[in-house]
Scaffold this motif. Structure first.
Motif, PDB file in Angstrom:
ATOM      1  N   ILE A  59      38.365  67.094  51.197  1.00 32.00           N
ATOM      2  CA  ILE A  59      38.472  67.374  52.488  1.00 32.00           C
ATOM      3  C   ILE A  59      38.167  66.052  53.313  1.00 32.00           C
ATOM      4  CG2 ILE A  59      37.385  68.831  54.644  1.00 32.00           C
ATOM      5  CD1 ILE A  59      37.526  71.297  52.883  1.00 32.00           C
ATOM      6  N   PHE A  60      38.887  66.122  54.271  1.00 30.41           N
ATOM      7  CA  PHE A  60      38.528  65.000  55.231  1.00 30.41           C
ATOM      8  C   PHE A  60      37.731  65.018  56.137  1.00 30.41           C
ATOM      9  CE2 PHE A  60      39.575  61.187  57.422  1.00 30.41           C
ATOM     10  CZ  PHE A  60      39.635  61.157  58.955  1.00 30.41           C
ATOM     11  N   TYR A  61      36.660  64.284  56.452  1.00 31.07           N
ATOM     12  CA  TYR A  61      35.537  64.744  57.361  1.00 31.07           C
ATOM     13  C   TYR A  61      35.964  64.149  58.681  1.00 31.07           C
ATOM     14  CZ  TYR A  61      33.450  65.478  52.947  1.00 31.07           C
ATOM     15  OH  TYR A  61      33.179  65.846  51.587  1.00 31.07           O
ATOM     16  N   GLY A  62      36.192  65.132  59.629  1.00 31.17           N
ATOM     17  CA  GLY A  62      36.689  64.622  61.163  1.00 31.17           C
ATOM     18  C   GLY A  62      35.965  65.379  61.973  1.00 31.17           C
ATOM     19  N   LYS A  63      36.020  65.029  63.391  1.00 30.71           N
ATOM     20  CA  LYS A  63      35.275  65.754  64.483  1.00 30.71           C
ATOM     21  C   LYS A  63      35.985  67.069  64.845  1.00 30.71           C
ATOM     22  CE  LYS A  63      34.093  61.235  66.289  1.00 30.71           C
ATOM     23  NZ  LYS A  63      34.249  60.216  67.063  1.00 30.71           N
TER      24      LYS A  63
END
Length: 112
Positions: free
Chosen positions: A22-26
């Motif tokens: 999973i791409f950690y984003g805002k």
């Protein structure tokens, strides 16, 4: 998503799945949706008996471009060049191919 992945597995008979962590984003809502879709993909692969390998976005970008923070367009260009494609692959296809290329790189380093 589940039926599409299951159909592809039945058609092509892969032995493994290389998938991006999973791409950690805002944007929390995007992360939740991404987690759901990713979970369904992993479930389909696990039920088919595939061995599953997970790589971070940084690992994938670094394996393809040599730089872990490469932009999407750079990843597309490198995938096109590495695979000697005639056309630039769509962004999502380039991401999937980049994960596969990353897995191949990790296999090579493990065998050395």
């Amino acid at each position: 998503v589940y039926s599409g992945i299951t159909e592809a597995i039945n058609q092509f008979h892969p032995e493994i799945m290389a998938i991006e962590d999973i791409f950690y984003g805002k944007n929390v809502q995007s992360l939740i949706k991404q987690g759901h879709v990713r979970g369904v993909a992993v479930l389909a692969a696990a039920q088919a008996g595939l061995e599953i390998f997970e790589y971070s976005p940084l690992e994938i970008k670094k394996a393809v471009s040599g730089y872990g923070f490469a932009e999407k367009k750079q990843v597309q260009m490198m995938v096109k060049n590495i695979l000697r494609l005639v056309e630039l692959p769509p962004s999502d296809a380039a991401d999937a191919l980049a994960a596969a290329i990353c897995h191949i790189h990790f296999l090579k380093t493990e065998q050395v």
